[in-house]
Write a protein that holds these residues in place. Structure first.
Motif, PDB file in Angstrom:
ATOM      1  N   GLY A 216       0.806  -1.216   0.000  1.00 36.57           N
ATOM      2  CA  GLY A 216       0.000   0.000   0.000  1.00 36.57           C
ATOM      3  C   GLY A 216       0.838   1.264   0.000  1.00 36.57           C
ATOM      4  O   GLY A 216       0.477   2.258   0.648  1.00 36.57           O
ATOM      5  N   ALA A 217       1.943   1.248  -0.730  1.00 32.63           N
ATOM      6  CA  ALA A 217       2.870   2.382  -0.737  1.00 32.63           C
ATOM      7  C   ALA A 217       2.422   3.466  -1.713  1.00 32.63           C
ATOM      8  O   ALA A 217       1.711   3.197  -2.687  1.00 32.63           O
ATOM      9  CB  ALA A 217       4.274   1.900  -1.109  1.00 32.63           C
ATOM     10  N   ALA A 218       2.837   4.684  -1.440  1.00 35.67           N
ATOM     11  CA  ALA A 218       2.682   5.783  -2.399  1.00 35.67           C
ATOM     12  C   ALA A 218       3.701   5.544  -3.509  1.00 35.67           C
ATOM     13  O   ALA A 218       4.905   5.633  -3.275  1.00 35.67           O
ATOM     14  CB  ALA A 218       2.921   7.123  -1.716  1.00 35.67           C
ATOM     15  N   ASN A 219       3.221   5.232  -4.700  1.00 36.83           N
ATOM     16  CA  ASN A 219       4.103   4.757  -5.778  1.00 36.83           C
ATOM     17  C   ASN A 219       4.660   5.923  -6.576  1.00 36.83           C
ATOM     18  O   ASN A 219       3.973   6.505  -7.428  1.00 36.83           O
ATOM     19  CB  ASN A 219       3.341   3.789  -6.689  1.00 36.83           C
ATOM     20  N   LEU A 220       5.915   6.254  -6.299  1.00 36.28           N
ATOM     21  CA  LEU A 220       6.643   7.264  -7.063  1.00 36.28           C
ATOM     22  C   LEU A 220       7.721   6.582  -7.910  1.00 36.28           C
ATOM     23  O   LEU A 220       8.772   7.148  -8.165  1.00 36.28           O
ATOM     24  CB  LEU A 220       7.291   8.293  -6.126  1.00 36.28           C
ATOM     25  N   GLY A 221       7.431   5.345  -8.320  1.00 33.06           N
ATOM     26  CA  GLY A 221       8.404   4.566  -9.082  1.00 33.06           C
ATOM     27  C   GLY A 221       8.289   4.765 -10.570  1.00 33.06           C
ATOM     28  O   GLY A 221       9.150   5.356 -11.200  1.00 33.06           O
ATOM     29  N   LEU A 563      12.381   1.160   1.626  1.00 34.06           N
ATOM     30  CA  LEU A 563      11.570   2.377   1.653  1.00 34.06           C
ATOM     31  C   LEU A 563      10.105   2.043   1.384  1.00 34.06           C
ATOM     32  O   LEU A 563       9.202   2.632   1.991  1.00 34.06           O
ATOM     33  CB  LEU A 563      12.092   3.371   0.611  1.00 34.06           C
ATOM     34  N   THR A 564       9.863   1.098   0.488  1.00 30.72           N
ATOM     35  CA  THR A 564       8.490   0.683   0.198  1.00 30.72           C
ATOM     36  C   THR A 564       7.868  -0.034   1.387  1.00 30.72           C
ATOM     37  O   THR A 564       6.747   0.284   1.808  1.00 30.72           O
ATOM     38  CB  THR A 564       8.456  -0.237  -1.035  1.00 30.72           C
ATOM     39  N   MET A 565       8.587  -0.996   1.954  1.00 33.81           N
ATOM     40  CA  MET A 565       8.018  -1.849   2.999  1.00 33.81           C
ATOM     41  C   MET A 565       7.935  -1.156   4.355  1.00 33.81           C
ATOM     42  O   MET A 565       6.991  -1.377   5.113  1.00 33.81           O
ATOM     43  CB  MET A 565       8.836  -3.137   3.114  1.00 33.81           C
ATOM     44  N   GLU A 566       8.920  -0.327   4.682  1.00 28.59           N
ATOM     45  CA  GLU A 566       8.989   0.260   6.026  1.00 28.59           C
ATOM     46  C   GLU A 566       8.456   1.692   6.100  1.00 28.59           C
ATOM     47  O   GLU A 566       7.925   2.094   7.127  1.00 28.59           O
ATOM     48  CB  GLU A 566      10.445   0.240   6.514  1.00 28.59           C
ATOM     49  N   VAL A 567       8.612   2.443   5.006  1.00 27.53           N
ATOM     50  CA  VAL A 567       8.180   3.852   5.017  1.00 27.53           C
ATOM     51  C   VAL A 567       6.873   4.016   4.264  1.00 27.53           C
ATOM     52  O   VAL A 567       6.074   4.899   4.569  1.00 27.53           O
ATOM     53  CB  VAL A 567       9.282   4.756   4.422  1.00 27.53           C
ATOM     54  N   GLY A 568       6.644   3.155   3.275  1.00 27.33           N
ATOM     55  CA  GLY A 568       5.410   3.246   2.503  1.00 27.33           C
ATOM     56  C   GLY A 568       5.513   4.169   1.316  1.00 27.33           C
ATOM     57  O   GLY A 568       4.499   4.722   0.862  1.00 27.33           O
ATOM     58  N   VAL A 569       6.713   4.372   0.803  1.00 30.12           N
ATOM     59  CA  VAL A 569       6.937   5.199  -0.388  1.00 30.12           C
ATOM     60  C   VAL A 569       7.823   4.405  -1.353  1.00 30.12           C
ATOM     61  O   VAL A 569       8.864   3.880  -0.946  1.00 30.12           O
ATOM     62  CB  VAL A 569       7.609   6.539  -0.050  1.00 30.12           C
ATOM     63  N   THR A 570       7.408   4.315  -2.603  1.00 29.33           N
ATOM     64  CA  THR A 570       8.166   3.552  -3.584  1.00 29.33           C
ATOM     65  C   THR A 570       8.964   4.476  -4.491  1.00 29.33           C
ATOM     66  O   THR A 570       8.417   5.410  -5.091  1.00 29.33           O
ATOM     67  CB  THR A 570       7.235   2.681  -4.449  1.00 29.33           C
ATOM     68  N   ALA A 571      10.267   4.223  -4.575  1.00 27.80           N
ATOM     69  CA  ALA A 571      11.161   4.889  -5.509  1.00 27.80           C
ATOM     70  C   ALA A 571      11.915   3.798  -6.257  1.00 27.80           C
ATOM     71  O   ALA A 571      11.827   2.615  -5.913  1.00 27.80           O
ATOM     72  CB  ALA A 571      12.130   5.815  -4.779  1.00 27.80           C
TER      73      ALA A 571
END
Length: 624
Positions: A216-221, A563-571
């Motif tokens: 459920g990450a904010a996908n900035l990938g 960053l995706t799994m622990e912070v919830g933001v995807t780069a």
């Protein structure tokens, strides 16, 4: 493995345990899962370690294409196997070692094969020890980034002492549950060897999106505009394709001419002619035909013969490589660059050589290339590939830099220039842009993307523009691959370029600039060293050492997952955009896409703000 299955490692023990419990087969796998028996195998037969194909025994010496390194079915005792080195069929990495486990070298892939107990597991690629938590039956987890084989006691090798062939059972990765080996007998069909790189190289875009969806990450990938294309696209698509037989002649729903409709090629030629270094357009947008003889200027204009309409920018690159390279040729690229060219080059049998651009210590400095390194790479090269604006860094090369590049290339007259300029209509405030062709017109094929220009990446329309003698061979290749792009979209784009183009570009650049500024401010506050782009959809940010310490890794691929799994933001990590790992391992970068809707950017900002709080607490603790 051969199909590119994601044997994704885990930084959480719970994830690994869940994967094992969900998919691991009841039968214990072979020790390390790096040797197998297939239905047609005999003792002594070479077996491909990754596909399970029987490569032929009895001295026949058959191998999989150019991959002669294989495992061998060679039992030496009830509980032991031969300790001679085993090799991966494709990479040559050592799978087994002839030394004790304490002496395993980089690439060793098995546990202690010389003893009767499996005390620890070794990563198949990095050679790292995989720690065991708890008792003998507890789950393993990954210490260093790697894809791993499952573990079992060495007693399973007792099965090898029985000569009769046995059915090949699926093998599974002990952590992810992905199947490692094929159940296909050795005499089965195989895919073309040129697909090896594509099937074994992870798709970083697909993997990051799957992980973002899972957590459920904010996908900035991935770089597509999630804020939506302009409404006028639907209007133009409808009004230009009311019925199949068009009022002004031609068809809306049938093939266009090979290489793109005359109308679209004319308006594209007119749009780009002067900026690419050609003469003024010979006729207004939408003229029936543009001819060089219709102008009196010393430099003729770009005409429809110098334009090819392709199925997106990616197909434009593939087409250019197909037309202008042979297997074994060398393509030199300024890296980091658009990674799609790596796949295209692999399919062509072309060697990619990167010339690294490096950022200055000041965040305002552009990513620069070294002339000596470029000259060394250009020897015997066939094509020089440059992304301008740079993808993924967003650097716009100045006129002075391009003139310096032209001076270097003057010493290599046989090198063709492939200029990937798909982001040139996404210039941010304060940046100036110069087309590569404006200084290297007679040897440059320029690649453009209507999908990037109009924020409609799904329309899949791109262009190649350049001298007709360079574009002509590309048209021949394109006709053999696709014949022509989608006709209704071509009609809509021809009208868009003629009517509503400039207003949209100005409006969209203003939108992108605001989004970029917001994300840069958020990343800066979170402790990243932000390299603000001149253009494009992405911000490249250097990861601070404090954040790398918190994540427990300096590897950018693992940092992006963390960053995706622990912070919830995807780069995205930056290393997949290089041909070789960057020269300075002390600097680690991630790529963030800002071409996203306000809700996604807002969610990312909220979650990244927690990193700033963490760093502040760290600093206070240190001070105390």
């Amino acid at each position: 493995m051969i199909r590119g299955a994601g044997l994704i490692n885990s930084t959480k023990r719970a994830v690994a345990t869940e994967a094992v419990g969900r998919t691991r087969p009841a039968m214990a796998p072979f020790l390390g899962d790096a040797t197998l028996i297939c239905a047609s195998a005999r003792l002594g037969d070479p077996i491909c370690a990754f596909s399970g194909a029987n490569l032929g025994g009895g001295g026949e010496g058959r191998t999989l294409a150019a991959a002669p390194r294989t495992t061998t079915v060679t039992p030496t005792g009830a509980n032991r196997v031969s300790a001679s080195p085993r090799y991966c069929g494709f990479s040559g990495a050592r799978l087994f070692s002839s030394v004790a486990v304490e002496q395993y070298a980089e690439g060793d892939a098995c546990v202690d094969v010389l003893r009767n107990n499996a005390t620890e597991t070794i990563c198949a690629f990095s050679g790292a020890t995989l720690k065991k938590f708890g008792g003998p039956t507890a789950s393993n987890t990954i210490v260093r980034p790697a894809r791993v084989f499952s573990t079992a006691t060495s007693s399973v090798f007792s099965a090898l002492s029985s000569p009769p062939a046995r059915e090949l059972l699926p093998r599974f990765c002990g952590l992810s549950g992905a199947r490692l080996f094929s159940t296909t007998p050795g005499n089965s069909k195989r895919v073309a060897s040129k697909l090896t790189m594509l099937m074994n190289k992870p798709n970083i875009f697909a993997e990051s999106t799957m992980l973002a969806n899972k957590y459920g990450a904010a996908n900035l990938g991935q770089g597509f505009p999630s804020y939506g294309a302009p409404d006028m696209l639907a209007t133009y698509l409808t009004q230009e394709n009311v019925s199949d037989i068009r009022p002004n002649g031609g068809f809306a729903f049938q093939y266009s001419v090979p290489g793109g409709s005359f109308q679209l090629r004319d308006v594209v030629a007119s749009h780009y002619s002067e900026s690419l270094g050609y003469g003024p357009p010979a006729a207004p947008y939408g003229a029936p035909e543009l001819k060089a003889s219709s102008t009196t200027t010393a430099i003729p204009p770009l005409t429809r013969d110098g334009v090819l309409v392709t199925v997106g920018g990616q197909e434009a690159i593939y087409t250019a490589l197909s037309a202008w390279t042979d297997p074994g040729d060398k393509v030199v690229a300024l890296t980091p660059c658009y990674d799609g060219i790596f796949a295209s080059a692999s399919l062509q049998g072309v060697k990619m050589v990167g010339v690294e651009t490096r950022p200055g210590d000041d965040v305002g400095q552009s990513w620069a290339w070294d002339e000596a390194e470029l000259r060394a790479a250009l020897e015997d090269a066939r094509i020089f590939y440059i992304t301008n604006p740079s993808a993924p860094t967003g650097t716009c090369y100045s006129a002075d830099e391009l003139n310096r590049l032209a001076a270097v290339l003057a010493d290599y007259p046989d090198v063709l220039v492939l200029a990937d300029e798909v982001y040139h209509h996404a210039i941010l405030d304060g940046a100036e842009y110069t087309h590569v062709s404006s200084v290297l017109r007679d040897r440059t094929l320029s690649v453009f993307s209507a999908g990037k220009s109009f924020s409609c990446t799904g329309w899949r329309v791109g262009f190649i523009a350049g001298p007709p003698e360079l574009v002509g061979p590309c048209r021949l290749v394109h006709t053999a691959i696709n014949f022509c792009p989608t006709t209704p979209v071509q009609h809509a784009l021809a009208a868009l370029y003629a009517d509503g183009f400039q207003n949209f570009v100005q409006t969209n650049c203003a939108v992108l600039n605001k989004k970029c500024a917001k994300l840069c401010a958020v990343l800066d506050k979170a402790g990243f060293k932000v390299h603000r782009p001149d253009a494009g959809y992405f911000v490249v940010a250097e990861v601070p050492t404090s954040l790398r310490a918190r994540a427990g890794t300096d590897d950018d691929v693992e940092l992006a997952k963390w960053l995706t799994m622990e912070v919830g933001v995807t780069a995205l990590p930056l290393t997949p955009f290089y041909t070789e790992p960057p020269s300075d391992p002390s600097r680690v970068f991630l790529r963030f896409a800002f071409c996203k809707d306000d809700a996604t950017i807002g969610l990312a900002a909220e979650r990244l703000a927690g990193l700033a709080t963490y760093d502040g607490e760290d600093a206070a603790s240190d001070a105390a």
